[in-house]
Each structure stands twice: as C-alpha cells, then as structure tokens.
Design a protein around this motif. Structure first.
Motif, mmCIF file in Angstrom:
data_model
loop_
_atom_site.group_PDB
_atom_site.id
_atom_site.type_symbol
_atom_site.label_atom_id
_atom_site.label_comp_id
_atom_site.label_asym_id
_atom_site.label_seq_id
_atom_site.Cartn_x
_atom_site.Cartn_y
_atom_site.Cartn_z
ATOM 1 N N MET A 169 3.170 6.397 -6.006
ATOM 2 C CA MET A 169 2.449 5.122 -6.021
ATOM 3 C C MET A 169 2.802 4.332 -7.274
ATOM 4 O O MET A 169 2.783 4.870 -8.382
ATOM 5 C CB MET A 169 0.937 5.403 -6.005
ATOM 6 C CG MET A 169 0.100 4.218 -5.654
ATOM 7 S SD MET A 169 0.331 3.698 -3.945
ATOM 8 C CE MET A 169 -0.525 5.029 -3.088
ATOM 9 N N VAL A 170 3.125 3.056 -7.094
ATOM 10 C CA VAL A 170 3.384 2.168 -8.238
ATOM 11 C C VAL A 170 2.142 1.326 -8.536
ATOM 12 O O VAL A 170 1.725 1.217 -9.682
ATOM 13 C CB VAL A 170 4.609 1.269 -7.980
ATOM 14 C CG1 VAL A 170 4.874 0.350 -9.179
ATOM 15 C CG2 VAL A 170 5.843 2.119 -7.688
ATOM 16 N N TYR A 171 1.552 0.712 -7.491
ATOM 17 C CA TYR A 171 0.304 -0.035 -7.730
ATOM 18 C C TYR A 171 -0.513 -0.165 -6.460
ATOM 19 O O TYR A 171 -0.003 0.027 -5.354
ATOM 20 C CB TYR A 171 0.554 -1.402 -8.362
ATOM 21 C CG TYR A 171 1.383 -2.401 -7.581
ATOM 22 C CD1 TYR A 171 2.763 -2.353 -7.577
ATOM 23 C CD2 TYR A 171 0.781 -3.451 -6.882
ATOM 24 C CE1 TYR A 171 3.530 -3.288 -6.899
ATOM 25 C CE2 TYR A 171 1.531 -4.408 -6.209
ATOM 26 C CZ TYR A 171 2.903 -4.314 -6.221
ATOM 27 O OH TYR A 171 3.661 -5.249 -5.560
ATOM 28 N N GLU A 172 -1.798 -0.446 -6.688
ATOM 29 C CA GLU A 172 -2.751 -0.617 -5.598
ATOM 30 C C GLU A 172 -3.547 -1.885 -5.859
ATOM 31 O O GLU A 172 -3.954 -2.139 -6.989
ATOM 32 C CB GLU A 172 -3.685 0.591 -5.519
ATOM 33 C CG GLU A 172 -2.920 1.877 -5.220
ATOM 34 C CD GLU A 172 -3.790 3.111 -5.259
ATOM 35 O OE1 GLU A 172 -4.138 3.612 -4.184
ATOM 36 O OE2 GLU A 172 -4.121 3.566 -6.363
ATOM 37 N N VAL A 173 -3.752 -2.668 -4.792
ATOM 38 C CA VAL A 173 -4.506 -3.915 -4.899
ATOM 39 C C VAL A 173 -5.733 -3.797 -3.999
ATOM 40 O O VAL A 173 -5.614 -3.472 -2.815
ATOM 41 C CB VAL A 173 -3.652 -5.131 -4.484
ATOM 42 C CG1 VAL A 173 -4.435 -6.426 -4.674
ATOM 43 C CG2 VAL A 173 -2.348 -5.176 -5.265
ATOM 44 N N PHE A 174 -6.904 -4.047 -4.575
ATOM 45 C CA PHE A 174 -8.172 -3.997 -3.847
ATOM 46 C C PHE A 174 -8.615 -5.435 -3.622
ATOM 47 O O PHE A 174 -8.979 -6.141 -4.566
ATOM 48 C CB PHE A 174 -9.223 -3.231 -4.658
ATOM 49 C CG PHE A 174 -8.807 -1.819 -4.978
ATOM 50 C CD1 PHE A 174 -9.171 -0.769 -4.144
ATOM 51 C CD2 PHE A 174 -8.035 -1.538 -6.098
ATOM 52 C CE1 PHE A 174 -8.772 0.533 -4.431
ATOM 53 C CE2 PHE A 174 -7.640 -0.236 -6.389
ATOM 54 C CZ PHE A 174 -8.009 0.799 -5.547
ATOM 55 N N ASN A 175 -8.528 -5.882 -2.364
ATOM 56 C CA ASN A 175 -8.781 -7.287 -2.035
ATOM 57 C C ASN A 175 -10.178 -7.508 -1.478
ATOM 58 O O ASN A 175 -10.634 -6.750 -0.609
ATOM 59 C CB ASN A 175 -7.781 -7.745 -0.958
ATOM 60 C CG ASN A 175 -6.365 -7.807 -1.479
ATOM 61 O OD1 ASN A 175 -6.000 -8.765 -2.162
ATOM 62 N ND2 ASN A 175 -5.572 -6.786 -1.178
ATOM 63 N N ILE A 176 -10.813 -8.565 -1.931
ATOM 64 C CA ILE A 176 -12.061 -9.029 -1.334
ATOM 65 C C ILE A 176 -11.678 -10.219 -0.464
ATOM 66 O O ILE A 176 -11.337 -11.296 -0.983
ATOM 67 C CB ILE A 176 -13.071 -9.443 -2.426
ATOM 68 C CG1 ILE A 176 -13.391 -8.250 -3.334
ATOM 69 C CG2 ILE A 176 -14.338 -10.016 -1.799
ATOM 70 C CD1 ILE A 176 -14.206 -8.599 -4.573
ATOM 71 N N ASP A 177 -11.665 -10.033 0.836
ATOM 72 C CA ASP A 177 -11.155 -11.072 1.733
ATOM 73 C C ASP A 177 -12.201 -12.146 2.017
ATOM 74 O O ASP A 177 -13.342 -11.828 2.366
ATOM 75 C CB ASP A 177 -10.709 -10.443 3.058
ATOM 76 C CG ASP A 177 -9.398 -9.679 2.919
ATOM 77 O OD1 ASP A 177 -8.583 -10.062 2.063
ATOM 78 O OD2 ASP A 177 -9.204 -8.702 3.664
ATOM 79 N N VAL A 178 -11.801 -13.389 1.874
ATOM 80 C CA VAL A 178 -12.601 -14.534 2.317
ATOM 81 C C VAL A 178 -11.651 -15.443 3.102
ATOM 82 O O VAL A 178 -10.444 -15.169 3.173
ATOM 83 C CB VAL A 178 -13.241 -15.283 1.115
ATOM 84 C CG1 VAL A 178 -14.249 -14.402 0.391
ATOM 85 C CG2 VAL A 178 -12.166 -15.789 0.138
ATOM 86 N N ALA A 179 -12.174 -16.512 3.668
ATOM 87 C CA ALA A 179 -11.317 -17.427 4.434
ATOM 88 C C ALA A 179 -10.208 -17.978 3.532
ATOM 89 O O ALA A 179 -10.455 -18.312 2.365
ATOM 90 C CB ALA A 179 -12.162 -18.572 4.985
#
Ligand code: M6P
Ligand code: ZN
Length: 183
Positions: free
Chosen positions: A43-53
């Motif tokens: 693993m190089v990186y992980e992105v935790f997204n909070i999705d909105v419109a």
C-alpha cells in the motif's frame, strides 16, 4: 438540500467515523509515476472520502494517509492531478507526519511547500498537486475542494511534474524531472 452532518477524524491515522468511501493505491497502481519500475500489493496511500453531491455549491472532503517508503530514490507520493474544472481550488491541513506538496501550472511553473502538523496549504485553481511523504511515519492530511472539481489524472500521467522530490545525501531534495513532458 443536504442535511448537516458531523464526522470524527482520527488526526493521527486519518480514519473517519462513522463512515467514508475508501480509495486504496498500491505500488501496482503507481506504474509509470516513478522513474524506476514499481509493482506489487504494498500500500502506498489510502484516501477516506466523505461523499457529497459533486456540484459547485458543496465541498468534497477527505483525509489521505500516505505511507512512508521509496521507489528508487523517490519518496512515496500521490499520483497527483489537475482539477478537471481547472479553476477549482483546494485546501490541505496536515495533521500528522512530514511531507512536501508539489504544485505546478500547465505552463510549467512550480512551487514546493512544506507539510507538517498544523500546516494549511492553499492550492489555487489551475495548480496541479501531488503530496510526497519525506518522513519516517505516515503523512496524514485533510483536504477540502469545490464539489464539481473532478480529478484529471491523464495530464500528469503524460507529463509528470516539473520537479521530483528525492532522497539526497542529507535529506529530501527537489530536483528537475528529466522525464517532464517527454512522452
Ligand atoms: C487529497 C485530495 C484528493 C486526492 C488525494 C490523493 O486528499 O487532493 O482529492 O484524491 O489527495 O491524491 P490523488 O487523487 O492525486 O491520488
Ligand atoms: Zn485536488
């Protein structure tokens, strides 16, 4: 209309509770980004997204956990991107670790900024951006950007950035990228 909401961010790890959409990038996803070949499941990186419109009335927010490591003499880094809608801006707030933020315009100007806990980096519209972990622990930062910005990865895959951040004899060095725009 969206209802207000709250999330709790672990500033040391970047984890977001109670939920987020995880994007993971492994060495095998980074082929071509480095001068040296890279492959494998690490693993190089992980992105935790909070999705909105994805509209220009909302803000997309996420945290990134960029691990420490190197491919050849190049530190682990994000792919980097322009925004599809070029003039959309973004802010970063580093919460853990030590990095560099490489930014570049389409006409080849570049700026490299420090990322340390408490650093707020402002990325104006028109500037591509890539984060580089120059420390010996994960680099964790929070990002917010205009909802309809989108990610243009193709331009960076073709051109690279004007400069690389490499491990030198006495620490990180910013050097010209010999492959810049030579595709
Ligand atoms: C930051 C933001 C995100 C981006 C992430 C990883 O958190 O800029 O939009 O996805 O870094 O960078 P990249 O998308 O270039 O891999
Ligand atoms: Zn962005």
């Amino acid at each position: 209309m969206l209802d207000p909401f709250t999330r709790v961010i672990n500033v040391a790890s970047g984890d977001i509770a109670p939920d987020s959409r995880l994007v993971q990038r492994r060495l095998s996803d980074m082929k071509g980004a480095y001068a040296a070949d890279c492959d494998g499941a690490e693993m190089v990186y992980e992105v935790f997204n909070i999705d909105v419109a994805q509209t220009n009335s909302e803000l997309q927010t996420c945290t990134t956990r960029l691990y420490n490591g190197r491919v050849g003499n190049e530190y682990y880094m994000t792919k980097g991107h322009f925004h599809e809608v070029r003039d959309r801006s973004e802010v970063y707030l580093t919460t853990s670790g030590h990095g560099r933020l490489v930014m570049a315009t389409e006409d080849g100007r570049y700026v490299v900024e420090e990322m340390r806990p408490g650093s707020m980096n402002y990325i104006p519209g028109g500037w591509a951006h890539r984060s580089v972990n120059v420390g010996d622990e994960p680099l964790v930062f929070f990002a917010a950007y205009i909802g309809d910005a989108g990610h243009d990865y193709g331009t960076i895959e073709d051109w690279g950035f004007p400069v690389l951040v490499v491990e030198g004899a006495s620490g990180p060095e910013v050097v010209p990228n010999p492959r810049y725009r030579r595709t």
